[in-house]
Design a protein around this motif. Structure first.
Motif, PDB file in Angstrom:
ATOM      1  N   PRO A 174     -34.632   1.564  27.397  1.00 37.97           N
ATOM      2  CA  PRO A 174     -33.289   1.285  26.840  1.00 37.97           C
ATOM      3  C   PRO A 174     -32.303   2.349  27.321  1.00 37.97           C
ATOM      4  CG  PRO A 174     -34.988   1.224  25.125  1.00 37.97           C
ATOM      5  CD  PRO A 174     -35.627   1.800  26.343  1.00 37.97           C
ATOM      6  N   SER A 175     -31.340   1.942  28.126  1.00 37.39           N
ATOM      7  CA  SER A 175     -30.415   2.905  28.725  1.00 37.39           C
ATOM      8  C   SER A 175     -28.956   2.511  28.553  1.00 37.39           C
ATOM      9  CB  SER A 175     -30.718   3.045  30.218  1.00 37.39           C
ATOM     10  OG  SER A 175     -32.065   3.381  30.445  1.00 37.39           O
ATOM     11  N   GLY A 176     -28.715   1.337  28.001  1.00 37.58           N
ATOM     12  CA  GLY A 176     -27.344   0.914  27.764  1.00 37.58           C
ATOM     13  C   GLY A 176     -26.922   1.270  26.355  1.00 37.58           C
ATOM     14  N   ALA A 177     -25.974   0.520  25.820  1.00 36.97           N
ATOM     15  CA  ALA A 177     -25.531   0.749  24.443  1.00 36.97           C
ATOM     16  C   ALA A 177     -26.591   0.239  23.474  1.00 36.97           C
ATOM     17  CB  ALA A 177     -24.207   0.040  24.195  1.00 36.97           C
ATOM     18  N   GLN A 178     -26.855   1.020  22.445  1.00 33.01           N
ATOM     19  CA  GLN A 178     -27.798   0.587  21.420  1.00 33.01           C
ATOM     20  C   GLN A 178     -27.195  -0.517  20.553  1.00 33.01           C
ATOM     21  OE1 GLN A 178     -27.852   4.842  20.513  1.00 33.01           O
ATOM     22  NE2 GLN A 178     -29.995   4.587  19.957  1.00 33.01           N
ATOM     23  N   VAL A 179     -25.902  -0.402  20.308  1.00 32.85           N
ATOM     24  CA  VAL A 179     -25.180  -1.408  19.529  1.00 32.85           C
ATOM     25  C   VAL A 179     -23.844  -1.667  20.216  1.00 32.85           C
ATOM     26  CG1 VAL A 179     -24.293  -2.056  17.267  1.00 32.85           C
ATOM     27  CG2 VAL A 179     -26.217  -0.464  17.415  1.00 32.85           C
ATOM     28  N   ALA A 180     -23.480  -2.924  20.307  1.00 35.11           N
ATOM     29  CA  ALA A 180     -22.183  -3.299  20.871  1.00 35.11           C
ATOM     30  C   ALA A 180     -21.362  -4.000  19.793  1.00 35.11           C
ATOM     31  CB  ALA A 180     -22.366  -4.215  22.081  1.00 35.11           C
ATOM     32  N   PHE A 181     -20.073  -3.671  19.737  1.00 35.44           N
ATOM     33  CA  PHE A 181     -19.187  -4.209  18.716  1.00 35.44           C
ATOM     34  C   PHE A 181     -18.033  -4.973  19.333  1.00 35.44           C
ATOM     35  CE2 PHE A 181     -20.615  -0.202  16.478  1.00 35.44           C
ATOM     36  CZ  PHE A 181     -21.402  -0.835  15.524  1.00 35.44           C
ATOM     37  N   LEU A 182     -17.632  -6.047  18.670  1.00 28.95           N
ATOM     38  CA  LEU A 182     -16.354  -6.700  18.939  1.00 28.95           C
ATOM     39  C   LEU A 182     -15.383  -6.247  17.862  1.00 28.95           C
ATOM     40  CD1 LEU A 182     -17.453 -10.345  19.832  1.00 28.95           C
ATOM     41  CD2 LEU A 182     -16.438  -8.676  21.380  1.00 28.95           C
ATOM     42  N   ALA A 183     -14.204  -5.794  18.270  1.00 28.79           N
ATOM     43  CA  ALA A 183     -13.223  -5.281  17.317  1.00 28.79           C
ATOM     44  C   ALA A 183     -11.852  -5.842  17.642  1.00 28.79           C
ATOM     45  CB  ALA A 183     -13.210  -3.755  17.335  1.00 28.79           C
ATOM     46  N   ASP A 184     -10.984  -5.823  16.643  1.00 27.48           N
ATOM     47  CA  ASP A 184      -9.634  -6.356  16.827  1.00 27.48           C
ATOM     48  C   ASP A 184      -8.690  -5.668  15.834  1.00 27.48           C
ATOM     49  OD1 ASP A 184      -7.573  -7.903  17.782  1.00 27.48           O
ATOM     50  OD2 ASP A 184      -8.205  -9.764  16.791  1.00 27.48           O
ATOM     51  N   HIS A 185      -7.413  -5.713  16.137  1.00 26.97           N
ATOM     52  CA  HIS A 185      -6.390  -5.281  15.184  1.00 26.97           C
ATOM     53  C   HIS A 185      -5.911  -6.510  14.417  1.00 26.97           C
ATOM     54  CE1 HIS A 185      -6.239  -1.865  18.057  1.00 26.97           C
ATOM     55  NE2 HIS A 185      -6.007  -1.181  16.964  1.00 26.97           N
ATOM     56  N   PHE A 186      -5.808  -6.384  13.099  1.00 25.80           N
ATOM     57  CA  PHE A 186      -5.489  -7.536  12.266  1.00 25.80           C
ATOM     58  C   PHE A 186      -4.184  -7.321  11.503  1.00 25.80           C
ATOM     59  CE2 PHE A 186     -10.064  -7.886  12.847  1.00 25.80           C
ATOM     60  CZ  PHE A 186     -10.244  -9.238  13.070  1.00 25.80           C
ATOM     61  N   GLU A 187      -3.542  -8.417  11.187  1.00 25.39           N
ATOM     62  CA  GLU A 187      -2.381  -8.396  10.305  1.00 25.39           C
ATOM     63  C   GLU A 187      -2.865  -8.653   8.875  1.00 25.39           C
ATOM     64  OE1 GLU A 187       0.845  -7.813  10.816  1.00 25.39           O
ATOM     65  OE2 GLU A 187       0.482  -7.344  12.939  1.00 25.39           O
ATOM     66  N   PHE A 188      -2.484  -7.767   7.961  1.00 25.51           N
ATOM     67  CA  PHE A 188      -2.896  -7.891   6.566  1.00 25.51           C
ATOM     68  C   PHE A 188      -1.737  -8.413   5.721  1.00 25.51           C
ATOM     69  CE2 PHE A 188      -5.998  -5.148   8.359  1.00 25.51           C
ATOM     70  CZ  PHE A 188      -7.128  -5.186   7.552  1.00 25.51           C
ATOM     71  N   ASP A 189      -2.092  -9.251   4.747  1.00 22.28           N
ATOM     72  CA  ASP A 189      -1.062  -9.708   3.814  1.00 22.28           C
ATOM     73  C   ASP A 189      -0.474  -8.503   3.078  1.00 22.28           C
ATOM     74  OD1 ASP A 189      -1.631 -12.231   4.626  1.00 22.28           O
ATOM     75  OD2 ASP A 189      -2.407 -12.938   2.699  1.00 22.28           O
ATOM     76  N   ARG A 190       0.779  -8.560   2.834  1.00 24.54           N
ATOM     77  CA  ARG A 190       1.498  -7.434   2.241  1.00 24.54           C
ATOM     78  C   ARG A 190       0.912  -7.000   0.894  1.00 24.54           C
ATOM     79  NH1 ARG A 190       8.077  -7.477   1.478  1.00 24.54           N
ATOM     80  NH2 ARG A 190       8.298  -5.339   0.705  1.00 24.54           N
ATOM     81  N   GLU A 191       0.520  -7.969   0.079  1.00 26.56           N
ATOM     82  CA  GLU A 191       0.075  -7.635  -1.282  1.00 26.56           C
ATOM     83  C   GLU A 191      -1.309  -6.991  -1.320  1.00 26.56           C
ATOM     84  OE1 GLU A 191      -0.448 -12.138  -0.630  1.00 26.56           O
ATOM     85  OE2 GLU A 191       1.058 -10.586  -0.226  1.00 26.56           O
ATOM     86  N   VAL A 192      -2.067  -7.017  -0.218  1.00 27.49           N
ATOM     87  CA  VAL A 192      -3.407  -6.405  -0.234  1.00 27.49           C
ATOM     88  C   VAL A 192      -3.389  -4.975   0.320  1.00 27.49           C
ATOM     89  CG1 VAL A 192      -4.394  -8.693   0.113  1.00 27.49           C
ATOM     90  CG2 VAL A 192      -4.216  -7.135   2.065  1.00 27.49           C
ATOM     91  N   LYS A 193      -2.267  -4.547   0.870  1.00 27.38           N
ATOM     92  CA  LYS A 193      -2.205  -3.238   1.514  1.00 27.38           C
ATOM     93  C   LYS A 193      -2.110  -2.099   0.506  1.00 27.38           C
ATOM     94  CE  LYS A 193      -0.130  -4.405   5.994  1.00 27.38           C
ATOM     95  NZ  LYS A 193       0.975  -4.058   6.922  1.00 27.38           N
ATOM     96  N   SER A 194      -2.708  -0.957   0.885  1.00 25.73           N
ATOM     97  CA  SER A 194      -2.575   0.263   0.087  1.00 25.73           C
ATOM     98  C   SER A 194      -1.366   1.049   0.595  1.00 25.73           C
ATOM     99  CB  SER A 194      -3.835   1.111   0.230  1.00 25.73           C
ATOM    100  OG  SER A 194      -3.878   1.716   1.509  1.00 25.73           O
TER     101      SER A 194
END
Length: 593
Positions: A174-194
């Motif tokens: 095993p020489s590559g990534a142990q774990v690979a992730f898909l990630a994104d930036h999201f828009e949050f509804d105003r009322e759920v934000k801190s």
């Protein structure tokens, strides 16, 4: 924020690249950084092959990494003998001398790379369409496959050009990534934000791909203390840099939680995917979380009694904060902080949080019994259930685990005692499991520190639908790991006196096995240092009411002796307890005929 002895133990690989040439690796900033940090280690250890670097140092010993990278690039396609004879680099060694030195350097660097935590992250827009999601996951896995192949090819090419010989055996390490992730930036509804806007500028992980066996080595291997609950406002005290932090949305039982993890602690974050159900973007962008955890914050914002983490409530959300310190670089802190938040919320909602395991056990295909086992870490909850798998086949028993470590109890409208779980997996101590268990689950498990005492494995076991529904409880047992079984102390004992039963459960006695900072005989209120201790007064009211109603509704309360804390009984103790538990259920079925 990285501690000084925690430098560059995590490598982040860009997942949006399709690796088609070895030059993409050698010329990358990540490769240069790895060379620098590896050389820093060599400067401390001073192995004899550090002389490999002499041709790339000036008169005062400064290392020219760019020249060395050029040398490695050429060595990928030309033999070492040719490069030395060309005179392009000032190598004042014979081929025989330098080939031996460089071969040791190559092996050391290759092992260094495979020994650090390796993650591939691809920024890719989330799609609710299942076919599109599958396509994106396949693309990520393909990119990691290509990267792993390039790393192997680079190592093998250089090895051949240094020695002039091919390997007698090729190992696909095993020489590559142990774990690979898909990630994104999201828009949050105003009322759920801190009130901390940086929480919504960082990428959130929405999918993961594991390359088993996944093995991580952390700086600590046990948890200590409890998380104090503080009455203070904390959200304005820190800022999450969008190139340093990741959000991981989870379901902790029926609660919505988000874990914010600094990149040097991504190994702990990765463990969450085997333990909890992921929350979907459609949920966490539109619903206010019940809880949130921040792992890896700057130590300066913590008071002295908060250095192992603390809990605070702000604007109706419970937050758990943990600093970037080597002593808490252990998955137990991540898991137990989430469960502490869960338990505090359950107490607030007048439900009884329990530190225990819950299983539906069937014998001879007859009516099953739903058994709740309550006890602190190392008492033998999971070990006893796993030992059922080792009983003779003619016992004809099987079980479904519905809660592995933490859950809550409540009564439904009909007056039945019901249990709800929190986790879809288990964080199990390898030392106490039956031999061979870890190998049976290697292809889907995450191993933590398998080389030392209190080695752990995180293995998925249940579906979210199973653990999140309310399930009737037939028996509640306290797990006693400290008493030897004899004529006066049987493996299973039922309580006739409710006060005596409550005293045993509330005392929370156990023989600590080094899974936490405790050793020897200890007592923890209700065997639950995760919320129950911190909110003891509120918890006690709920617990006493629950025990009285259990007695009124016919729920049997008892004790199981696992002997797990007694030296020499680590394997036989849980097996005997499992044997007695199955016989107990079988007898119940016979009596009901």
């Amino acid at each position: 924020m990285k501690s000084e002895n925690n430098l560059e133990r995590t490598a982040i690989i860009k997942g949006d690249l399709k690796f088609t040439s070895i030059g993409q690796i050698i010329k990358s900033d990540q490769f240069i950084k790895l060379i620098k940090t590896f050389i820093k280690e060599l400067d401390v250890k001073k192995p004899y092959f550090i002389r490999t670097l002499e041709p790339f140092q000036n008169e005062i010993g400064e290392f020219n990494e760019r020249e060395f990278i050029d040398f490695v690039y050429l060595l990928n396609i030309n033999s070492l003998d040719e490069i030395i004879r060309s005179g392009y680099f000032d190598i004042q060694f014979t081929y025989e001398e330098y080939s031996q030195l460089f071969l040791e350097f190559l092996e050391g660097f290759y092992n260094y790379w495979r020994g650090i935590q390796r993650f591939m992250i691809k920024m890719d827009s989330y799609s609710p369409d299942e076919s599109t999601k599958r396509s994106k996951v396949f693309s990520l896995a393909s990119n990691n496959d290509a990267f792993r192949k390039m790393v192997l090819d680079l190592y093998r090419n250089i090895h051949f050009n240094v020695t002039g010989k091919s390997f007698s055996i090729y190992r696909q390490l095993p020489s590559g990534a142990q774990v690979a992730f898909l990630a994104d930036h999201f828009e949050f509804d105003r009322e759920v934000k801190s009130k901390n806007d940086s929480l919504y500028q960082i990428p959130y992980i929405w999918e993961a791909v594991f390359e088993p066996p996944v093995i991580f080595y952390t700086q600590s291997n046990k948890r200590d203390g409890v998380f104090p609950v503080k009455d203070k406002r904390i959200l304005q005290k820190f800022y999450l840099a969008n190139d340093e932090w990741f959000g991981i949305p989870l379901k902790v039982g029926r609660l919505l939680a988000i874990v914010y993890v600094q990149k040097e602690y991504l190994a702990l974050g990765a463990g969450l995917f085997n333990l909890f159900e992921m929350a979907k973007p459609e949920e966490f962008t539109k619903e206010k979380p019940d809880a949130a955890v921040f792992f890896g914050l700057d130590e300066s914002i913590f008071e002295e009694d908060e250095k192992l983490g603390f809990v605070a409530k702000e604007d109706d959300v419970y937050y758990g904060l943990l600093p970037a310190l080597p002593q808490i670089d252990y998955f137990g802190y991540m898991k137990k902080m989430l469960l502490t938040l869960h338990n505090v919320i359950q107490i607030e909602n007048k439900a009884l949080p329990v530190h225990g395991a819950f299983a539906k056990i069937r014998v001879h295909g007859k009516k099953s019994a739903n058994i709740m086992l309550i006890g602190d870490s190392g008492a033998g909850k999971s070990e006893t259930l796993e030992a059922i798998n080792k009983l003779p086949k003619d016992c004809a028993c099987d079980f479904d685990i519905l809660i592995d470590d933490m859950g809550s109890l409540h009564f439904n409208k009909e007056g039945d005692l019901m249990a709800v779980g929190t986790e879809i997996g288990a964080f199990v101590r390898l030392d106490d499991l039956q031999p061979g268990y870890a190998y049976n689950t290697m292809d889907r498990s995450i191993f933590m520190n398998p080389n030392i005492v209190n080695a752990r494995v995180i293995v998925p076991q249940m579906t979210y639908e199973e653990i999140a529904k309310s399930t009737r409880v037939d028996f509640v047992f306290y797990i006693n790991n400290y008493e030897k079984i004899d004529d006066t102390a049987p493996p299973i004992e039922l309580f006739d006196d409710l006060d005596a039963a409550y005293e045993v459960f509330s005392e929370g006695k156990r023989m600590a096995k080094g899974t936490t900072g405790e050793v020897g005989m200890t007592k923890t209120y209700f065997a639950n240092p995760f919320g129950a201790v911190q909110l003891k007064e509120e918890h006690e009211k709920i617990a006493k009411k629950t025990f009285r109603k259990m007695q009124e509704t016919g729920v049997k309360i008892g004790m199981i002796r696992t002997q797990l804390g007694i030296p020499g009984c680590e394997q036989d103790g849980p097996y005997i307890a499992a044997e007695a538990l199955v016989a107990f259920i079988d007898q119940l079925n016979s009596e009901k005929k």
